[in-house]
Design a protein around this motif. Structure first.
Motif, PDB file in Angstrom:
ATOM      1  N   VAL A  31       0.783  -1.260   0.075  1.00  0.00           N
ATOM      2  CA  VAL A  31       0.010  -0.022   0.049  1.00  0.00           C
ATOM      3  C   VAL A  31       0.808   1.246  -0.059  1.00  0.00           C
ATOM      4  O   VAL A  31       0.898   1.829  -1.005  1.00  0.00           O
ATOM      5  CB  VAL A  31      -1.081   0.013   1.292  1.00  0.00           C
ATOM      6  N   TYR A  32       1.649   1.436   1.278  1.00  0.00           N
ATOM      7  CA  TYR A  32       2.400   2.774   1.421  1.00  0.00           C
ATOM      8  C   TYR A  32       3.490   2.654   0.231  1.00  0.00           C
ATOM      9  O   TYR A  32       4.021   3.690  -0.151  1.00  0.00           O
ATOM     10  CB  TYR A  32       2.548   3.219   2.707  1.00  0.00           C
ATOM     11  N   GLY A  33       4.204   1.727   0.255  1.00  0.00           N
ATOM     12  CA  GLY A  33       5.397   1.282  -0.658  1.00  0.00           C
ATOM     13  C   GLY A  33       5.106   1.719  -2.119  1.00  0.00           C
ATOM     14  O   GLY A  33       5.770   2.589  -2.644  1.00  0.00           O
ATOM     15  N   PHE A  34       4.039   0.972  -2.599  1.00  0.00           N
ATOM     16  CA  PHE A  34       3.548   1.473  -3.882  1.00  0.00           C
ATOM     17  C   PHE A  34       3.044   2.834  -4.082  1.00  0.00           C
ATOM     18  O   PHE A  34       3.146   3.609  -5.229  1.00  0.00           O
ATOM     19  CB  PHE A  34       2.290   0.286  -4.336  1.00  0.00           C
ATOM     20  N   ILE A  35       2.468   3.625  -2.958  1.00  0.00           N
ATOM     21  CA  ILE A  35       2.092   4.790  -3.417  1.00  0.00           C
ATOM     22  C   ILE A  35       3.320   5.741  -3.148  1.00  0.00           C
ATOM     23  O   ILE A  35       3.449   6.594  -4.071  1.00  0.00           O
ATOM     24  CB  ILE A  35       1.319   5.275  -2.008  1.00  0.00           C
ATOM     25  N   GLY A  36       4.277   5.484  -2.399  1.00  0.00           N
ATOM     26  CA  GLY A  36       5.605   5.956  -2.502  1.00  0.00           C
ATOM     27  C   GLY A  36       6.312   5.922  -3.914  1.00  0.00           C
ATOM     28  O   GLY A  36       6.846   6.933  -4.452  1.00  0.00           O
ATOM     29  N   TRP A  37       6.374   4.659  -4.368  1.00  0.00           N
ATOM     30  CA  TRP A  37       6.773   4.387  -5.611  1.00  0.00           C
ATOM     31  C   TRP A  37       6.101   5.376  -6.940  1.00  0.00           C
ATOM     32  O   TRP A  37       6.781   5.797  -7.698  1.00  0.00           O
ATOM     33  CB  TRP A  37       6.715   2.845  -6.087  1.00  0.00           C
ATOM     34  N   SER A  38       4.808   5.326  -6.675  1.00  0.00           N
ATOM     35  CA  SER A  38       3.923   5.853  -7.741  1.00  0.00           C
ATOM     36  C   SER A  38       4.414   7.597  -7.823  1.00  0.00           C
ATOM     37  O   SER A  38       4.416   8.215  -8.647  1.00  0.00           O
ATOM     38  CB  SER A  38       2.621   5.933  -7.543  1.00  0.00           C
ATOM     39  N   GLY A  39       4.689   8.178  -6.523  1.00  0.00           N
ATOM     40  CA  GLY A  39       4.997   9.264  -6.495  1.00  0.00           C
ATOM     41  C   GLY A  39       6.131   9.809  -6.832  1.00  0.00           C
ATOM     42  O   GLY A  39       6.392  10.573  -7.522  1.00  0.00           O
ATOM     43  N   TYR A  40       7.233   8.784  -6.620  1.00  0.00           N
ATOM     44  CA  TYR A  40       8.552   8.807  -7.238  1.00  0.00           C
ATOM     45  C   TYR A  40       8.474   8.715  -8.716  1.00  0.00           C
ATOM     46  O   TYR A  40       9.164   9.750  -9.747  1.00  0.00           O
ATOM     47  CB  TYR A  40       9.515   7.815  -6.746  1.00  0.00           C
ATOM     48  N   VAL A  41       7.990   7.983  -9.341  1.00  0.00           N
ATOM     49  CA  VAL A  41       7.885   7.734 -10.804  1.00  0.00           C
ATOM     50  C   VAL A  41       7.170   9.019 -11.496  1.00  0.00           C
ATOM     51  O   VAL A  41       7.464   9.569 -12.574  1.00  0.00           O
ATOM     52  CB  VAL A  41       6.952   6.496 -11.134  1.00  0.00           C
ATOM     53  N   SER A  42       6.106   9.575 -10.889  1.00  0.00           N
ATOM     54  CA  SER A  42       5.583  10.820 -11.299  1.00  0.00           C
ATOM     55  C   SER A  42       6.508  11.689 -11.397  1.00  0.00           C
ATOM     56  O   SER A  42       6.123  12.806 -12.259  1.00  0.00           O
ATOM     57  CB  SER A  42       4.298  11.100 -10.500  1.00  0.00           C
ATOM     58  N   LEU A  43       7.694  11.836 -10.764  1.00  0.00           N
ATOM     59  CA  LEU A  43       8.485  12.931 -10.996  1.00  0.00           C
ATOM     60  C   LEU A  43       9.600  12.601 -11.796  1.00  0.00           C
ATOM     61  O   LEU A  43      10.672  13.283 -11.816  1.00  0.00           O
ATOM     62  CB  LEU A  43       9.104  13.302  -9.457  1.00  0.00           C
ATOM     63  N   SER A  44       9.546  11.433 -12.467  1.00  0.00           N
ATOM     64  CA  SER A  44      10.599  11.121 -13.433  1.00  0.00           C
ATOM     65  C   SER A  44      10.146  11.369 -14.998  1.00  0.00           C
ATOM     66  O   SER A  44       9.166  12.011 -15.276  1.00  0.00           O
ATOM     67  CB  SER A  44      10.837   9.478 -13.051  1.00  0.00           C
ATOM     68  N   ASN A  45      10.940  10.887 -15.840  1.00  0.00           N
ATOM     69  CA  ASN A  45      10.914  11.047 -17.124  1.00  0.00           C
ATOM     70  C   ASN A  45      10.487   9.811 -17.850  1.00  0.00           C
ATOM     71  O   ASN A  45      10.899   9.420 -19.114  1.00  0.00           O
ATOM     72  CB  ASN A  45      12.316  11.467 -17.795  1.00  0.00           C
ATOM     73  N   TRP A  46       9.812   8.783 -17.101  1.00  0.00           N
ATOM     74  CA  TRP A  46       9.680   7.457 -17.582  1.00  0.00           C
ATOM     75  C   TRP A  46       8.221   7.498 -18.355  1.00  0.00           C
ATOM     76  O   TRP A  46       7.151   7.073 -17.860  1.00  0.00           O
ATOM     77  CB  TRP A  46       9.370   6.435 -16.481  1.00  0.00           C
TER      78      TRP A  46
END
Length: 309
Positions: A31-46
């Motif tokens: 839950v919280y790990g994937f939320i954090g991962w989504s937030g990190y990816v949203s700030l990337s160029n992927w």
């Protein structure tokens, strides 16, 4: 005995922690790990098949808020949420008041109104897609009176004025979605309000009547204020449903012509899993999470303070 009980307290606490630890770990990761991962990816160029986690800041968010489709999604979600919550509350209250009058066949009416809640939004979407199809369903009856609404294929915006890249106003096609969603979730509001009404002591009603209050004044000045906590709960839960809705819209209308029935959930799904724009899709999901949190977090904080006081 008291000393023995005190000695067992650390052991009991440790066993409780060990018992909950697997659930805590799973929630932390999935839950919280994937939320954090989504937030990190949203700030990337992927934004392609090739993984690229180079930091670009708020670039994806700025792009979204300037995008025609996302602006349309925000408009659609706003009006869908307002109309959905309003109709569910009003109809749920009225039905609860009627059933609270100890009418004959109360259990039958309760079952009829609760039945739609047993269906998934996918089933509801498919059923109402046929019912509100411009060439089938209810239109076969309305045609006899010279009426043939276009329902969810109508691209009309009323009243329309320019806002960013879109026309801002009420998309007529949203009304079809509101009807379907209201049909399914009114039973929940009915159950909540009926429980609230049954929890009000008869002495309160009788005291108001003795003081000369009419039935209208009784409900307006006594019963409705006492139902305020129920109303808040209904608003929070319905807002949570409407802001993240996906399956009903996907099954019933899809994005619609000119995106008149599009919602962020569909945009996120297509952006991420069909367009392979993972950073942009993550940004949409984060925005959806924050919009839901605006309603949920204050409600949870208030309830926690109430429990502690």
């Amino acid at each position: 005995m008291k000393i023995a009980n005190r000695q067992n307290m650390p052991t009991d606490r440790l066993l409780s922690i060990l018992f909950l630890l697997p659930s805590i770990i799973l929630i932390a990761i999935f839950v919280y790990g994937f939320i954090g991962w989504s937030g990190y990816v949203s700030l990337s160029n992927w934004n392609s098949i090739t993984k690229d986690l180079s930091f670009v800041g708020l670039k994806n968010y700025i792009y979204l808020f300037d995008h025609f489709r996302f602006q349309a999604d925000l408009r659609n979600t706003f009006f869908f949420t307002v109309f959905f919550i309003g109709t569910v509350m009003i109809i749920g209250q009225l039905l609860a008041i009627l059933i609270d009058q100890n009418i004959k066949g109360e259990s039958l009416f309760r079952n009829i109104f609760f039945f739609p809640m047993s269906l998934s939004f996918i089933v509801t979407g498919v059923v109402w897609q046929w019912l509100l199809n411009p060439t089938t369903g209810v239109n076969l009856f309305l045609q006899k009176f010279g009426i043939q609404p276009m329902w969810y294929v109508d691209t009309t915006i009323i009243p329309a004025w320019n806002w960013g890249h879109i026309e801002f106003g009420i998309p007529v096609a949203i009304i079809a979605l509101v009807i379907a969603a209201t049909w399914q979730m009114t039973g929940f509001a009915l159950a909540m309000y009926l429980a609230g009404l049954r929890a009000i002591p008869d002495e309160v009603r009788e005291a108001a009547r003795i003081d000369g209050a009419t039935e209208f004044q009784l409900y307006r000045k006594v019963i409705f204020p006492l139902l305020a906590p129920v109303t808040v709960s209904v608003i929070i839960i319905m807002a949570h449903i409407s802001l993240k809705i996906f399956d009903l819209v996907y099954a019933m209308t899809g994005s619609g012509a000119n995106f008149v029935t599009d919602v962020p959930g569909i945009f996120m799904f297509e952006t991420t899993f069909r367009g392979n724009y993972y950073a942009s899709g993550s940004a949409i999901s984060v925005i959806m999470l924050l919009s839901v949190a605006i309603f949920i977090v204050p409600y949870l904080i208030k309830n926690r303070r109430g429990d502690m006081s």
